[in-house]
Motif scaffolding. Structure first.
Motif, PDB file in Angstrom:
ATOM      1  N   ILE A 167       0.434  -1.115  -0.620  1.00 38.77           N
ATOM      2  CA  ILE A 167      -0.086   0.150  -0.265  1.00 38.77           C
ATOM      3  C   ILE A 167       0.928   1.103  -0.257  1.00 38.77           C
ATOM      4  CG2 ILE A 167      -1.776   0.818   1.447  1.00 38.77           C
ATOM      5  CD1 ILE A 167      -2.726  -1.337   2.447  1.00 38.77           C
ATOM      6  N   ILE A 168       1.990   0.886   0.554  1.00 36.77           N
ATOM      7  CA  ILE A 168       3.078   2.348   0.358  1.00 36.77           C
ATOM      8  C   ILE A 168       3.683   2.340  -0.727  1.00 36.77           C
ATOM      9  CG2 ILE A 168       4.721   3.204   1.904  1.00 36.77           C
ATOM     10  CD1 ILE A 168       4.500   2.034   4.847  1.00 36.77           C
ATOM     11  N   ALA A 169       3.920   1.180  -1.692  1.00 36.45           N
ATOM     12  CA  ALA A 169       4.713   1.915  -2.412  1.00 36.45           C
ATOM     13  C   ALA A 169       4.038   2.078  -3.850  1.00 36.45           C
ATOM     14  CB  ALA A 169       5.076   0.764  -2.658  1.00 36.45           C
ATOM     15  N   ALA A 170       2.019   1.557  -3.458  1.00 34.82           N
ATOM     16  CA  ALA A 170       1.000   2.376  -4.692  1.00 34.82           C
ATOM     17  C   ALA A 170       0.609   4.083  -4.370  1.00 34.82           C
ATOM     18  CB  ALA A 170      -0.006   1.567  -4.265  1.00 34.82           C
ATOM     19  N   SER A 171       0.842   3.845  -2.906  1.00 34.34           N
ATOM     20  CA  SER A 171       0.694   5.022  -2.302  1.00 34.34           C
ATOM     21  C   SER A 171       1.535   6.738  -3.162  1.00 34.34           C
ATOM     22  CB  SER A 171       0.289   5.266  -1.547  1.00 34.34           C
ATOM     23  OG  SER A 171      -0.778   4.103  -0.225  1.00 34.34           O
ATOM     24  N   TRP A 172       2.623   5.992  -3.064  1.00 36.87           N
ATOM     25  CA  TRP A 172       3.740   6.542  -3.342  1.00 36.87           C
ATOM     26  C   TRP A 172       3.938   7.357  -4.799  1.00 36.87           C
ATOM     27  CZ3 TRP A 172       7.936   5.279  -6.441  1.00 36.87           C
ATOM     28  CH2 TRP A 172       8.813   6.208  -7.007  1.00 36.87           C
ATOM     29  N   GLN A 173       3.483   5.823  -5.276  1.00 33.73           N
ATOM     30  CA  GLN A 173       3.402   6.269  -6.874  1.00 33.73           C
ATOM     31  C   GLN A 173       2.380   6.823  -7.412  1.00 33.73           C
ATOM     32  OE1 GLN A 173       4.441   3.092  -8.833  1.00 33.73           O
ATOM     33  NE2 GLN A 173       4.846   4.429 -10.869  1.00 33.73           N
ATOM     34  N   LEU A 174       0.960   7.186  -7.101  1.00 28.95           N
ATOM     35  CA  LEU A 174      -0.128   7.877  -7.594  1.00 28.95           C
ATOM     36  C   LEU A 174      -0.666   8.898  -6.538  1.00 28.95           C
ATOM     37  CD1 LEU A 174      -0.892   4.289  -8.809  1.00 28.95           C
ATOM     38  CD2 LEU A 174      -0.582   6.733 -10.204  1.00 28.95           C
ATOM     39  N   SER A 175       0.116   9.005  -5.400  1.00 31.75           N
ATOM     40  CA  SER A 175       0.091  10.272  -4.941  1.00 31.75           C
ATOM     41  C   SER A 175      -0.263  11.422  -5.651  1.00 31.75           C
ATOM     42  CB  SER A 175       0.521  10.033  -3.073  1.00 31.75           C
ATOM     43  OG  SER A 175       0.190   9.830  -2.826  1.00 31.75           O
ATOM     44  N   GLY A 176       0.706  11.588  -6.461  1.00 31.96           N
ATOM     45  CA  GLY A 176       0.805  12.905  -7.525  1.00 31.96           C
ATOM     46  C   GLY A 176       0.460  13.354  -7.851  1.00 31.96           C
ATOM     47  N   TYR A 177      -0.433  12.375  -8.370  1.00 35.26           N
ATOM     48  CA  TYR A 177      -1.655  11.931  -9.899  1.00 35.26           C
ATOM     49  C   TYR A 177      -2.410  13.043  -9.213  1.00 35.26           C
ATOM     50  CZ  TYR A 177      -5.350  10.568 -12.758  1.00 35.26           C
ATOM     51  OH  TYR A 177      -6.403  10.142 -13.555  1.00 35.26           O
ATOM     52  N   THR A 178      -3.319  12.242  -8.281  1.00 38.37           N
ATOM     53  CA  THR A 178      -4.453  12.669  -7.166  1.00 38.37           C
ATOM     54  C   THR A 178      -3.966  14.172  -6.994  1.00 38.37           C
ATOM     55  OG1 THR A 178      -4.101  11.577  -4.921  1.00 38.37           O
ATOM     56  CG2 THR A 178      -5.303  10.813  -6.212  1.00 38.37           C
ATOM     57  N   MET A 179      -3.336  14.585  -6.312  1.00 40.00           N
ATOM     58  CA  MET A 179      -2.388  16.000  -6.356  1.00 40.00           C
ATOM     59  C   MET A 179      -2.956  16.503  -7.398  1.00 40.00           C
ATOM     60  SD  MET A 179       0.913  17.549  -5.956  1.00 40.00           S
ATOM     61  CE  MET A 179       1.742  17.328  -7.516  1.00 40.00           C
ATOM     62  N   ALA A 180      -2.279  16.243  -8.208  1.00 36.50           N
ATOM     63  CA  ALA A 180      -2.413  17.018  -9.928  1.00 36.50           C
ATOM     64  C   ALA A 180      -3.973  17.480 -10.337  1.00 36.50           C
ATOM     65  CB  ALA A 180      -2.202  16.583 -11.637  1.00 36.50           C
ATOM     66  N   MET A 181      -5.021  16.200  -9.489  1.00 38.47           N
ATOM     67  CA  MET A 181      -6.489  16.512  -9.665  1.00 38.47           C
ATOM     68  C   MET A 181      -7.046  17.534  -9.163  1.00 38.47           C
ATOM     69  SD  MET A 181      -7.381  12.522 -10.757  1.00 38.47           S
ATOM     70  CE  MET A 181      -8.971  12.912 -11.040  1.00 38.47           C
ATOM     71  N   PHE A 182      -6.623  17.824  -8.062  1.00 39.78           N
ATOM     72  CA  PHE A 182      -6.952  18.663  -7.112  1.00 39.78           C
ATOM     73  C   PHE A 182      -6.264  19.811  -6.664  1.00 39.78           C
ATOM     74  CE2 PHE A 182      -7.790  14.151  -3.885  1.00 39.78           C
ATOM     75  CZ  PHE A 182      -8.306  14.866  -4.116  1.00 39.78           C
ATOM     76  N   LEU A 183      -4.805  20.056  -7.305  1.00 35.75           N
ATOM     77  CA  LEU A 183      -4.884  21.399  -7.370  1.00 35.75           C
ATOM     78  C   LEU A 183      -5.169  21.806  -8.854  1.00 35.75           C
ATOM     79  CD1 LEU A 183      -2.259  22.799  -6.178  1.00 35.75           C
ATOM     80  CD2 LEU A 183      -0.615  21.785  -7.674  1.00 35.75           C
ATOM     81  N   ALA A 184      -6.355  21.618  -9.636  1.00 36.42           N
ATOM     82  CA  ALA A 184      -6.915  21.629 -10.614  1.00 36.42           C
ATOM     83  C   ALA A 184      -8.103  22.232 -10.184  1.00 36.42           C
ATOM     84  CB  ALA A 184      -6.878  20.523 -11.694  1.00 36.42           C
ATOM     85  N   GLY A 185      -8.405  21.439  -9.460  1.00 34.53           N
ATOM     86  CA  GLY A 185      -9.877  21.699  -8.600  1.00 34.53           C
ATOM     87  C   GLY A 185      -9.926  22.924  -7.699  1.00 34.53           C
TER      88      GLY A 185
END
Lengths: 298, 419
Positions: A167-185
């Motif tokens: 879970i840590i490895a997967a979250s590390w990889q994809l948190s940046g992606y959700t960050m980009a989505m939220f930033l746009a929001g």
């Protein structure tokens, strides 16, 4: 919109190849998989003799499949929770106008560009019980935190602790992606709305809770769909990082399907697992599609 | 409007044309030979290349296409091969393990052509042991040609550690536990295991089954002659449970070669691993009988648990004559003596040139000639892939949960399913 006959024909001509390809490569193959799941195909050559629910019974009775289902549920839940929470936090901080925002934004987004295979191998070594994180913990005297990570088969109820490093490895990889989505929001929310609330004396937390978060809800929803269908199908990250893990503690349906089909030559049972995965994904996707369609009609 | 559509069609036609030519180009050429294997690196690839050289001398002008697929101890290669056979596009010859992998997966559905005629022509039956030929035969027909033999039941130990503690190679299981106790008291990890891919656990288990049941009892497990709730199975699992007490704590994080590395660098004293481990010791620059020693795994003296790489003749091979010539090289003394010293395996022929082989391989050649031969399950000889996969699954649970009764129950159930 009224279109002339030729215009309409042109539209159909343009869309037809992709519709045809989707029909063939998605729906025909889904049908084929379902057919295989009811067949006696075991061994290299296809055998489509009807086998009833034999394959389904065999897979459902396998202890490995039940572990798979629980692992998928726990992994999806915790992975979504951490990725969305971390993404939101990073976006919120960056949106406050941190110096070097561009730099951090790129850094946080980078992991997404890496192949899961690379991430899997790297994290396999990071969590290696002798040379990885444990070695660091031991040098700084935190021996109490030393444990087997993904090689520890212990569990709490049906939750395998070995899933935590995954879970840590997967979250590390994809948190940046959700960050980009939220930033746009966040950038899409009118500043005067927040300004107004501030003038009215609202606290930062109140603004976040009552203004920002409700306006970001569609993004949370979208992130859940994108990440959710993705975590239900996870294969490469886990396959390279831990394999199935001791006593299948980090096993997932996609790995089970691959090994059952191509290592054990049990194509019928492999197809059953594929059908089960399709059902799991539809639990997430169908309500989403239904709600989108409803919105479009309205 | 119409011109635009014509342009569009023209573009599509241009895009399609190379595909048509590509399809034409893949058609069979007369002077080719395509050999499929999963030997892509190290001594294995060198050995294969050496056999190719022998072939090129005999059959000049034939272009050999090396269609090797890397990775996963052959799992990925077998998936590719299955797809090709399903699509009616077999290679001219492919690597396949002797035993049920060959017989159940490829021969039973009628994908292979018998090669008994080669054995009659070249008198191979006189120079290869019967136990081996049995593993590649059904109903009196022989279906492949063995290129090399590996032994699964070998105990490797670090000579310096054994000398230091005054130990000699253990012969029985009791000896092994006595040695393990001495080593554990001295603070050395007695046994190295690296079971992150599960099969190394099955590998140890098959050696223990061989020790508690003997070669006939063990072989009977896979034919139904020995029931899986036999006392010997309980005993093997109980021994394995005890053995796991002496194993390195990070075994679940290691692969087999990392565990072998523990013996090489003195972190652990011994390990049960097939004789491909020797290639690893050699690569580390270690000398046989000086830096490391070996013995049949405890309790299995007189038995040879076999893994054999063979080549077969698929039905519909595009260049059948070339393929038959290839199989003649594989079965020849010249071909086997070119391949095996590099691969680190022993030749299936008992008349090989012994001077080409190192001291370990010579001792294995002696044992191969005299010992009872039994098929390995961890490496696809004893059972078909589905059964072997189920045994792996039982072992994965067993190593973590150490529940002997549950393991026997599951082994009995899977055996009932596959027999």
């Amino acid at each position: 919109m009224v279109a002339s006959r030729t215009e309409r024909l042109k539209a159909i001509a343009v869309v037809a190849p992709s519709v045809g390809a989707i029909l063939l490569f998605v729906y025909v193959f889904i049908g084929w998989t379902v057919r295989t799941s009811f067949s006696q195909w075991r061994g290299i050559l296809p055998d489509y003799t009807f086998a009833g629910f034999d394959n389904y019974i065999a897979v459902l009775n396998s202890p490995r499949f039940m572990i798979n289902v629980w692992n998928t549920i726990f992994f999806t839940a915790f992975f979504l929770l951490t990725t969305i929470a971390l993404g939101l936090l990073m976006a919120y901080i960056l949106d406050k106008g941190v110096r070097g925002e561009n730099f951090f934004r790129t850094v946080y987004l980078f992991p997404m560009a890496i192949s899961f295979v690379v991430t899997g191998v790297a994290w396999r070594w990071i969590f290696n019980p002798t040379v990885g994180v444990n070695a660091i913990l031991q040098t700084v005297g935190l021996d109490a935190l030393v444990w087997g990570w993904h090689t520890d088969p212990s569990r709490l109820g049906t939750f395998h602790l070995a899933l935590i490093p995954v879970i840590i490895a997967a979250s590390w990889q994809l948190s940046g992606y959700t960050m980009a989505m939220f930033l746009a929001g966040l950038r899409g929310i009118p500043a005067d709305l927040i300004e107004q609330a501030r003038i009215d004396g609202a606290s930062e937390f109140f603004i976040f809770r009552k203004i920002l978060f409700p306006l970001l809800r569609p993004i949370v929803f979208a992130a859940m769909i994108v990440l959710g269908h993705f975590s239900l199908k996870i294969f490469d990250l886990v396959y390279t990082m831990t394999g199935s893990g001791p006593a299948f503690s980090t096993d997932f349906p996609a790995i089970f399907m691959y090994e059952r089909t191509f290592r054990a030559n049990q194509y019928g049972q492999g197809a059953v697992i594929a059908v089960a995965m399709l059902l799991l994904v539809s639990v997430v996707i169908v309500p989403y599609l239904a709600s989108t369609l409803r919105k479009e009609k309205a | 409007m119409r011109t635009r559509i014509i342009v569009l069609l023209a573009v599509l036609a241009l895009l399609g044309a190379p595909m048509l030519f590509a399809g034409g180009g893949a058609e069979a050429e007369e002077d080719e030979l395509e050999i499929f294997s999963w030997w892509t690196a190290g001594g294995e690839a060198d050995g294969l290349e050496a056999m190719f050289e022998v072939y090129e001398e005999r059959m000049p002008g034939i272009e050999i296409i090396n269609a090797a697929v890397a990775g996963g101890a052959g799992t990925d290669a077998q998936a590719v091969l299955a797809t090709r056979l399903q699509g009616g596009d077999p290679p001219d010859s492919f690597q396949v393990h002797a035993g049920q992998t060959l017989l159940d997966t490829y021969v039973a559905p009628g994908l292979m052509e018998p090669v008994t005629f080669l054995y009659d022509e070249h008198g191979w039956r006189e120079v290869m042991p019967e136990g081996l030929i049995d593993l590649i035969s059904v109903d009196g027909e022989i279906y492949s040609v063995p290129a090399g033999i590996h032994r699964s039941n070998v105990l490797w130990y670090n000579q310096a550690i054994f000398d230091e503690h005054g130990l000699s190679a253990p012969v029985t299981l009791e000896d092994a536990f006595e040695a393990a106790e001495v080593l554990a008291n001295a603070g050395v990890t007695p046994i190295a295991l690296g079971d992150t891919n599960t099969w190394p656990a099955t590998h140890v288990f098959e050696s223990l089954l061989l020790a508690t049941l003997g070669p006939d009892g063990y072989s009977g497990l896979w034919t139904g002659a020995t029931p899986w709730n036999h006392d010997g199975v309980y005993e093997a699992l109980t021994v394995m449970d005890e053995m796991l007490e002496y194993v390195n704590s990070d075994h679940a994080a290691l692969t087999w070669d990392e565990a072998t590395g523990y013996v090489a660098d003195g972190t652990a004293a011994m390990t049960i691993m097939g004789d491909w481990a020797q290639g690893f010791f050699t690569a580390e620059g270690l000398e046989p009988e000086v830096d490391y020693g070996w013995a049949p795994s405890p309790g299995t003296e007189g038995s040879f648990l076999l893994v054999s790489d063979t080549f077969g003749l698929p039905r519909g091979a595009p260049h059948r004559d070339n393929a038959v010539a290839w199989l003649e090289v594989v079965g020849s003394r010249e071909g086997q003596d070119a391949f095996n010293p590099l691969k680190g395996s022993i030749p299936p022929r008992t008349d090989a040139d012994r001077s080409l082989y190192d001291s370990y391989l010579r001792s294995a050649m002696d044992d191969f000639e005299t010992n009872a031969i039994a098929p390995s399950v961890a490496h696809g000889a004893a059972a078909n892939e589905a059964w072997a996969d189920d045994v792996n699954s039982v072992m994965s649970f067993f190593v973590s949960e150490r529940d002997v009764d549950a393991a026997v129950r599951n082994l009995v159930n899977t055996a009932a399913e596959h027999l």
